[in-house]
Design an enzyme around this catalytic site. Structure first.
Site, PDB file in Angstrom:
ATOM      1  N   GLY A 163       0.789  -1.232   0.000  1.00 46.32           N
ATOM      2  CA  GLY A 163       0.000   0.000   0.000  1.00 46.32           C
ATOM      3  C   GLY A 163       0.818   1.277   0.000  1.00 46.32           C
ATOM      4  O   GLY A 163       0.265   2.376  -0.012  1.00 46.32           O
ATOM      5  N   HIS A 206      -9.357  -9.208  -0.794  1.00 46.12           N
ATOM      6  CA  HIS A 206      -7.936  -9.538  -0.709  1.00 46.12           C
ATOM      7  C   HIS A 206      -7.817 -10.996  -0.270  1.00 46.12           C
ATOM      8  O   HIS A 206      -8.074 -11.317   0.887  1.00 46.12           O
ATOM      9  CB  HIS A 206      -7.231  -8.610   0.287  1.00 46.12           C
ATOM     10  N   HIS A 233      -4.538  -0.182   4.948  1.00 49.56           N
ATOM     11  CA  HIS A 233      -3.560  -1.243   4.678  1.00 49.56           C
ATOM     12  C   HIS A 233      -3.124  -2.005   5.928  1.00 49.56           C
ATOM     13  O   HIS A 233      -2.193  -2.796   5.875  1.00 49.56           O
ATOM     14  CB  HIS A 233      -2.346  -0.707   3.920  1.00 49.56           C
ATOM     15  N   ARG A 289       7.907 -13.775   3.520  1.00 52.12           N
ATOM     16  CA  ARG A 289       8.104 -13.917   4.966  1.00 52.12           C
ATOM     17  C   ARG A 289       6.974 -14.736   5.589  1.00 52.12           C
ATOM     18  O   ARG A 289       5.977 -15.013   4.935  1.00 52.12           O
ATOM     19  CB  ARG A 289       8.075 -12.523   5.599  1.00 52.12           C
ATOM     20  N   VAL A 292       1.778 -12.143   9.715  1.00 48.53           N
ATOM     21  CA  VAL A 292       1.061 -11.970  10.978  1.00 48.53           C
ATOM     22  C   VAL A 292      -0.070 -12.995  11.097  1.00 48.53           C
ATOM     23  O   VAL A 292      -0.255 -13.620  12.137  1.00 48.53           O
ATOM     24  CB  VAL A 292       0.474 -10.539  11.092  1.00 48.53           C
ATOM     25  N   ARG A 335      -6.857  -8.919  15.267  1.00 47.69           N
ATOM     26  CA  ARG A 335      -5.613  -8.268  15.709  1.00 47.69           C
ATOM     27  C   ARG A 335      -5.947  -7.226  16.772  1.00 47.69           C
ATOM     28  O   ARG A 335      -6.624  -6.231  16.486  1.00 47.69           O
ATOM     29  CB  ARG A 335      -4.931  -7.564  14.542  1.00 47.69           C
TER      30      ARG A 335
END
Ligand code: MV4
Length: 447
Positions: A163, A206, A233, A289, A292, A335
């Site tokens: 983003g 997404h 984002h 990677r 989260v 989160r």
């Protein structure tokens, strides 16, 4: 290889990595900034080394300091977690050249995916569907490209991502100016002013696909996740599997992700990010990677992704085949951030009382404890609450219950926001697009 692991991160993910290393009996080295000596994983690690001041540019992002900590401690591998140096190809290369193991793919792969123009070119060549666009940097005659695509279009920085460095253009007369502005911003932010253009999708979801590959050419997909519930984002709620996508479409995109990984010689965990609109997937980026939101995938597959990353880094061959990967039930993650509930600004400070929810199907990934002081210098994520159940509605109801049970005092959090959102009729129905949450907040402000 991997006789001692350095954890080049902080917070909940550092603890997550430490736990995986402990289960594999790999000794651990924590590195921490001056603001972080009281982090839970710093106390739990076999060794801990202070690598610099609170400013992460001088500590968690300080490549020489981390390489020195590896040499000093005798660590022969490093797990970068997410953020910080996790997708920095110069760091991965330095680790490789020092003869150490980087837990992730090769530096060359990180570098290629870090450049969104080369990532997109790779995706196109390997058969992944991409968003129609300039197929490379914008040309000297951008109007021809833009007119062919049709407005609105989006200008993106080649070195951006997540983003950063993007601008939507709604009309022809704004095109050249928008390109120049995005080029200038990209040059200042990334030292690379290359930009490309794409057709701008108005209401996509997404959806991302988790992959896992070892050093022996075995590649698995671990299904998909929906991360559409986001604000600026920052993902807010994620779930696995993605809801309401026909099986044939999912199988097709999974197969394409696996082919792409084989072509890349991809190693470790990775994520293909797509926009999904009107039954079509469009590749936008690849994350090299651990992410989260990896726990929702762990919850529905029963696999320990971080442990598998470590085993793969050690050179072990994956024991499971694709047919052994079974998506069971549904998982949803919230989160929890230390932030002001009105302004969304970080709200650091001392935690007075922390009570984590529990019970069947509930997982908490958090480094919080009573009297812990959340420092102001870093990302405000303090906990991830993940619930799994046999179907989406049961997972959601379980999360509603877990959020009611959770208690944090002393600092502001977004717990109340999550308690409302989890009951939102549109979330309950499933399949909201990436604009949903921001539109909802806007509407709430106007009433
Ligand atoms: C887009 C888009 C619409 N059309 N590309 C934002 C992050 C970066 N990974 C790509 N992003 C987007 N690219 C086209 N052609 C909309 C977004 C976007 C977005 C994408 C995923 C998750 C959240 C988002 C929030 C705003 C915009």
């Amino acid at each position: 290889m991997l006789n001692k692991l350095l954890i080049a991160n902080r917070g909940e993910i550092a603890l997550r990595i430490l736990r995986a290393a402990k289960e594999l009996k790999i000794p651990t080295v924590a590195v921490y900034s001056e603001a972080d000596k009281d982090l839970m994983h710093v106390k739990m690690a076999d060794e801990s080394i202070c690598i610099g001041p609170s400013n992460s540019a001088l500590s968690y992002m300080n490549i020489p300091a981390i390489i020195s900590a590896m040499e000093l401690s005798g660590a022969d591998g490093v797990h970068p977690g997410y953020g910080f140096l996790s997708e920095n190809p110069d760091f991965a290369e330095k680790v490789e050249k020092s003869g150490f193991e980087f837990v992730g793919p090769k530096a060359s792969v990180i570098r290629m995916m870090g450049n969104k123009v080369s990532a997109k070119k790779f995706a196109l060549d390997s058969g992944l569907p991409i968003v129609p666009g300039s197929d490379g940097a914008v040309s000297n005659n951008p109007h021809e490209q833009a007119d062919k695509l049709g407005y609105p279009i989006i200008i993106k920085a080649a070195s951006g991502g997540g983003g950063r460095g993007m601008r939507v253009v709604h009309a022809k007369e704004d095109l050249e100016h928008s390109i120049e502005l995005t080029q200038q911003e990209a040059g200042a932010a990334f030292g690379d002013s290359t930009v490309y253009m794409e057709k701008f999708l108005l209401t996509p979801r997404h959806i991302e696909v988790q992959v896992l590959a070892d050093k022996h050419n075995n590649v698995l997909h671990l299904g998909d996740r929906d991360c559409s519930m986001q604000r600026r984002h920052q993902k807010v709620i994620e779930e696995a599997p993605a809801f309401g996508i026909p099986e044939d479409e999912r199988k097709d995109i999974f197969d394409k992700c696996i082919s792409a990984c084989k072509e890349l010689n991809y190693v470790s965990a990775g994520t293909f990010e797509f926009l999904y609109e009107d039954g079509n997937f469009y590749f936008i980026e690849m994350n090299t990677r651990i992410q989260v939101e990896h726990p929702v995938t762990e919850s529905v597959t029963g696999l320990d992704l971080v442990k598998l990353q470590l085993r793969i880094a050690r050179g072990e061959e994956l024991k499971i085949k694709q047919d052994d990967v079974v998506i069971q039930g549904h998982a949803i993650e919230c989160r929890i951030n230390a932030e002001n509930s009105d302004t969304f600004m970080p709200s650091p400070g001392k935690v007075i009382d922390y009570h984590a929810p529990g019970g069947i199907g509930v997982r908490i990934d958090s480094h919080l404890y009573n009297d812990y002081v959340v420092p102001p210098h870093y990302d405000s994520l303090i906990a991830k609450v993940i619930c799994r159940a046999n179907d989406r509605e049961d997972a959601r109801a379980r999360l509603e219950r877990a959020l009611e049970e959770m208690y944090v005092s002393g600092i502001d959090t977004n717990l109340d926001m999550h308690r409302k959102l989890i009951k939102d009729p549109n979330f309950i129905e499933g399949g909201v697009d990436i604009n949903y949450l921001e539109n909802k907040f806007k509407e709430e402000k106007h009433v």
